[in-house]
Design a protein around this motif. Structure first.
Motif, PDB file in Angstrom:
ATOM      1  N   PRO A  10      -7.912  27.871  -5.497  1.00 41.48           N
ATOM      2  CA  PRO A  10      -6.723  29.173  -5.499  1.00 41.48           C
ATOM      3  C   PRO A  10      -5.884  29.097  -4.612  1.00 41.48           C
ATOM      4  O   PRO A  10      -4.882  29.786  -4.718  1.00 41.48           O
ATOM      5  N   GLU A  11      -5.877  27.916  -3.622  1.00 42.30           N
ATOM      6  CA  GLU A  11      -4.922  27.902  -2.455  1.00 42.30           C
ATOM      7  C   GLU A  11      -3.533  26.859  -3.014  1.00 42.30           C
ATOM      8  O   GLU A  11      -2.610  26.842  -2.545  1.00 42.30           O
ATOM      9  N   THR A  12      -3.778  26.594  -4.385  1.00 40.69           N
ATOM     10  CA  THR A  12      -2.462  25.985  -4.956  1.00 40.69           C
ATOM     11  C   THR A  12      -1.214  26.831  -4.945  1.00 40.69           C
ATOM     12  O   THR A  12      -1.258  27.991  -5.362  1.00 40.69           O
ATOM     13  N   ASP A  13      -0.299  26.218  -4.554  1.00 38.22           N
ATOM     14  CA  ASP A  13       1.073  26.740  -4.353  1.00 38.22           C
ATOM     15  C   ASP A  13       1.948  26.585  -5.382  1.00 38.22           C
ATOM     16  O   ASP A  13       2.991  27.513  -5.643  1.00 38.22           O
ATOM     17  N   LEU A  14       2.313  25.262  -5.827  1.00 39.19           N
ATOM     18  CA  LEU A  14       3.063  25.023  -6.882  1.00 39.19           C
ATOM     19  C   LEU A  14       2.878  23.745  -7.388  1.00 39.19           C
ATOM     20  O   LEU A  14       1.980  22.848  -7.148  1.00 39.19           O
ATOM     21  N   ALA A  15       3.491  23.648  -8.425  1.00 33.76           N
ATOM     22  CA  ALA A  15       3.616  21.893  -9.303  1.00 33.76           C
ATOM     23  C   ALA A  15       4.848  21.500  -9.380  1.00 33.76           C
ATOM     24  O   ALA A  15       5.866  22.022  -9.697  1.00 33.76           O
ATOM     25  N   LEU A  16       4.763  20.100  -9.547  1.00 34.54           N
ATOM     26  CA  LEU A  16       5.858  19.192  -9.748  1.00 34.54           C
ATOM     27  C   LEU A  16       5.739  18.402 -10.832  1.00 34.54           C
ATOM     28  O   LEU A  16       4.505  17.743 -10.972  1.00 34.54           O
ATOM     29  N   MET A  17       6.579  18.289 -11.880  1.00 34.20           N
ATOM     30  CA  MET A  17       6.363  17.185 -13.019  1.00 34.20           C
ATOM     31  C   MET A  17       7.395  16.456 -13.114  1.00 34.20           C
ATOM     32  O   MET A  17       8.708  16.804 -13.359  1.00 34.20           O
ATOM     33  N   ASN A  18       7.120  15.117 -13.256  1.00 36.58           N
ATOM     34  CA  ASN A  18       8.305  14.060 -13.463  1.00 36.58           C
ATOM     35  C   ASN A  18       8.814  14.269 -14.931  1.00 36.58           C
ATOM     36  O   ASN A  18       8.196  14.276 -15.986  1.00 36.58           O
ATOM     37  N   PRO A  19      10.331  14.196 -15.137  1.00 41.65           N
ATOM     38  CA  PRO A  19      10.934  14.570 -16.274  1.00 41.65           C
ATOM     39  C   PRO A  19      10.585  13.284 -17.111  1.00 41.65           C
ATOM     40  O   PRO A  19      10.563  13.538 -18.376  1.00 41.65           O
ATOM     41  N   GLY A  20      10.421  11.910 -16.762  1.00 40.10           N
ATOM     42  CA  GLY A  20      10.075  11.240 -17.656  1.00 40.10           C
ATOM     43  C   GLY A  20       8.831  11.080 -18.614  1.00 40.10           C
ATOM     44  O   GLY A  20       8.420  10.371 -19.600  1.00 40.10           O
ATOM     45  N   GLY A  21       7.937  12.053 -18.018  1.00 44.62           N
ATOM     46  CA  GLY A  21       6.540  12.237 -18.527  1.00 44.62           C
ATOM     47  C   GLY A  21       6.415  13.156 -19.478  1.00 44.62           C
ATOM     48  O   GLY A  21       5.403  13.541 -20.317  1.00 44.62           O
ATOM     49  N   ILE A  22       7.703  13.696 -20.039  1.00 46.06           N
ATOM     50  CA  ILE A  22       7.873  14.786 -21.011  1.00 46.06           C
ATOM     51  C   ILE A  22       8.515  13.906 -22.190  1.00 46.06           C
ATOM     52  O   ILE A  22       9.958  13.749 -22.236  1.00 46.06           O
ATOM     53  N   ARG A  23       7.973  13.714 -23.136  1.00 50.87           N
ATOM     54  CA  ARG A  23       8.354  12.730 -24.176  1.00 50.87           C
ATOM     55  C   ARG A  23       8.993  13.246 -25.427  1.00 50.87           C
ATOM     56  O   ARG A  23       9.840  12.620 -26.083  1.00 50.87           O
ATOM     57  N   ALA A  24       9.050  14.742 -25.706  1.00 50.03           N
ATOM     58  CA  ALA A  24       9.612  15.266 -26.791  1.00 50.03           C
ATOM     59  C   ALA A  24       9.448  16.670 -26.534  1.00 50.03           C
ATOM     60  O   ALA A  24       8.700  17.195 -25.679  1.00 50.03           O
ATOM     61  N   PRO A  25      10.229  17.619 -27.530  1.00 48.93           N
ATOM     62  CA  PRO A  25      10.290  18.876 -27.378  1.00 48.93           C
ATOM     63  C   PRO A  25       9.137  19.287 -28.249  1.00 48.93           C
ATOM     64  O   PRO A  25       8.420  18.732 -28.997  1.00 48.93           O
ATOM     65  N   LEU A  26       8.757  20.785 -27.942  1.00 54.78           N
ATOM     66  CA  LEU A  26       7.941  21.468 -29.030  1.00 54.78           C
ATOM     67  C   LEU A  26       9.037  22.175 -29.949  1.00 54.78           C
ATOM     68  O   LEU A  26       9.900  22.719 -29.478  1.00 54.78           O
ATOM     69  N   THR A  27       8.756  21.739 -31.372  1.00 55.21           N
ATOM     70  CA  THR A  27       9.582  22.478 -32.053  1.00 55.21           C
ATOM     71  C   THR A  27       8.547  23.598 -32.967  1.00 55.21           C
ATOM     72  O   THR A  27       7.716  23.353 -33.309  1.00 55.21           O
TER      73      THR A  27
END
Length: 604
Positions: free
Chosen positions: A433-450
């Protein structure tokens, strides 16, 4: 493995000769005619029997790169290319899909007696469900049917490590998943080249460093390398036990080896690329001068590779370009890239001089061609896709969420990047529950959701297959502690160090905000005083609990400070995290709307 030992294992094949050949446009500085002594097919020499053969022989080189297992037409912007029109405007064209790629390549080979098909790496890895679910065996099968002759390795060929790459080359069932059909997987008909990837134990290349194509008296050598920084963009487990050497030094070394073997015509397949000045696939990369329209790593690499290499097929950046970059002797040399996902292929004519055994550089012509979807589908590819989709359907067709519109994956901060970061923050809070934020690398997102349905699921339905296409890496979601000072440093590493020239902007969860000032340079582009969490300035001395995937947690993508986090906690895989979030926060009656993508203020 010797450079040519793979040849005897290759299945016999006749080069497909179908439909019409593409007309080639001459690129920029190579628009010069053939040497004044002869035109192709005109000058000849007499052989012992009294017959004549042409001095010059045109050899067709068809190439592509960064397919990433996209057997079906990619969705959204990933399945389109931009074309520059004569009046200066642009239009987009739907492109890609191996059913169409096969037809285009087969038509291009029509009437070409000397034709080679080569690739620049990342044929597999980060693949949609139809291929990724089966450890990319379907893509290798498709490439065999495409009559691919040779490819370099790319960084994604190492996503599952060297042993799995060797299995894709040599065949055999997966060590844990087993055989997917009643037929044993036969492996690639074509050699994977890995000249600069060495075993730490033996010091030798893990696969063939080069390969020689021969037809009658014509022979052309191919050297294959991946980017030296592969360990920086692949998980540590994937490159364990391997060393990656400098691209230029390696190519120059093996060019000498080939020359000693009497091979003077040489093509380098390099999984490293550049950034063109335009997003249109057909713009003039040689305006105002040779190679002026391209920047990035490949520009420096091309300027230093020995002049004995005649052409460079490149990749990695998913960009489209056909450029002539001067070699160390100042002479123009063709450098090409065909975007990604099978949307383009490059059609190059190499004019082979039988007198010298070399390529006549002034006669090289090249152009990128669109893999349009207005041609007949190749029936063998349709059959292959159907076979693997049938196996994947029970898993892939399951609904995992609902959206009200397309959720794009492009831009400095993308709506899909925000959604994924929010999903990771929500899961992080479940773990701690103490988690403050999240970071995601852009290269790990391979496609949009359509929004539009791909099958029978209905518009707005997100299927497991679509989620898999977005996040195919099976990364774990990790928590770690960072000080506020470290968090500030992480954000600055987006635009400094190894990321200074090509920034990697992390996608951030709700509550984290800052200003990115692109009028400044280096780390100063992230405005320190603007970094806030839920409206409060980051305290350099405080500790923050941060969620991220294991790739980032290991310091990947140049984020060395993330590799210094403490108090690690490892959770489930990232796709499960996305699925949990979509399922919990959407329904047919209340679909998720695209996030506003307003967390990062960009000053230009």
């Amino acid at each position: 493995m010797s450079a040519t030992s793979h040849q005897h294992n290759r299945r016999r094949r006749t080069y497909a000769l179908v439909a019409t050949a593409a007309t080639l446009a001459t690129a920029g500085a190579l628009a010069a005619a053939l040497p004044a002594t002869a035109s192709a097919g005109e000058s000849s020499q007499k052989h012992g029997g009294g017959h004549h053969i042409s001095r010059y022989q045109d050899v067709q080189l068809l190439s592509f790169n960064d397919l990433h297992g996209n057997l079906e037409p990619p969705a959204g912007s990933s399945g389109r290319v931009t074309e520059l029109q004569a009046d200066g405007t642009t239009k987009t064209i739907d492109a890609g899909g191996v059913e169409y790629l096969a037809t285009h390549l087969r038509q291009a080979r029509e009437g070409e007696k000397y034709s080679i098909t080569a690739a620049g790496g990342d044929m597999v890895g980060a693949s949609p469900l139809i291929s990724g679910l089966f450890h990319d065996e379907p893509t290798i099968e498709a490439l065999n049917k495409l009559d691919l002759d040779v490819t370099s390795v790319g960084n994604h060929e190492f996503d599952e490590g060297a042993k799995e790459l060797a299995r894709l080359q040599n065949g055999g069932c997966h060590p844990t998943a087993g055989c997917y059909t009643d037929k044993k997987f036969k492996g690639a008909d074509f050699p994977y080249l890995a000249a600069n990837v060495l075993s730490e134990k033996s010091g030798k290349p893990i696969l063939a460093p080069y390969w020689v194509w021969k037809k009658k008296d014509v022979k052309i050598g191919f050297i294959g390398v991946t980017l030296e920084d592969t360990p920086g963009v692949v998980s540590a487990e994937g490159v364990k036990g391997l060393k990656f050497k400098d691209e230029v030094e390696t190519i120059n070394k093996y060019a000498k080896v080939l020359q000693r073997q009497g091979v003077k015509s040489i093509v380098a397949l390099i999984h490293e690329g550049g950034q063109p000045a335009s997003g249109s696939y057909n713009y003039n990369c040689d305006a105002p001068g040779a190679g002026d329209g391209i920047s990035g790593p490949i520009a420096d690499i091309a300027k230093n590779i020995t002049p004995s290499v005649d052409a460079l097929v490149t990749g990695h950046t998913h960009a489209a370009y056909v450029c002539t970059i001067p070699d160390p002797s100042g002479k123009p040399r063709m450098v090409t890239s065909a975007a990604s996902f099978g949307r383009l292929y490059t059609d190059t004519t190499l004019t082979y001089d039988r007198f010298t055994g070399d390529i006549s550089r002034t006669a090289v012509k090249s152009a990128n061609r669109v893999v349009t979807r207005d041609v007949p589908k190749a029936p063998d590819m349709t059959e292959l896709i159907s076979k693997w989709n049938t196996l994947a359907a029970p898993i892939g067709n399951r609904a995992i969420g609902y959206i009200s519109a397309d959720i794009p994956s492009t831009g400095t901060e993308s709506p899909l990047g925000d959604l994924i970061a929010d999903a990771q923050l929500a899961y992080g809070k479940e773990l701690d529950p103490e988690t403050d934020l999240a970071l995601m690398n852009p290269g790990g997102i391979r496609a949009p959701l359509t929004y539009a349905a791909k099958g029978a699921e209905g518009d707005g339905v997100v299927t497991y297959a679509e989620g898999f296409t977005v996040q195919p890496f099976s990364n774990t979601l990790n928590l770690q502690d960072l000080t506020g000072a470290q968090l500030i440093q992480v954000l600055k590493e987006q635009v400094s160090g190894t990321n200074a020239a090509s920034p990697k902007i992390l996608q951030i969860s709700s509550g984290l905000t800052y200003t990115l000032d692109l009028t400044k340079s280096g780390a100063d582009r992230v405005v320190t005083d603007s970094i806030k969490l839920n409206g409060a300035a980051i305290d350099p001395a405080a500790t923050y609990r941060v969620a991220m995937n294991n790739f980032l947690a290991g310091g990947g993508d140049g984020f060395t400070t993330l590799g210094q986090g403490t108090n690690d906690l490892v959770g489930t895989d990232d796709l499960t995290v996305l699925e949990k979030y979509l399922t919990a926060n959407s329904s047919p009656a209340n679909p998720i709307a695209p996030p506003a993508a307003n967390r990062i203020t960009v000053v230009k």
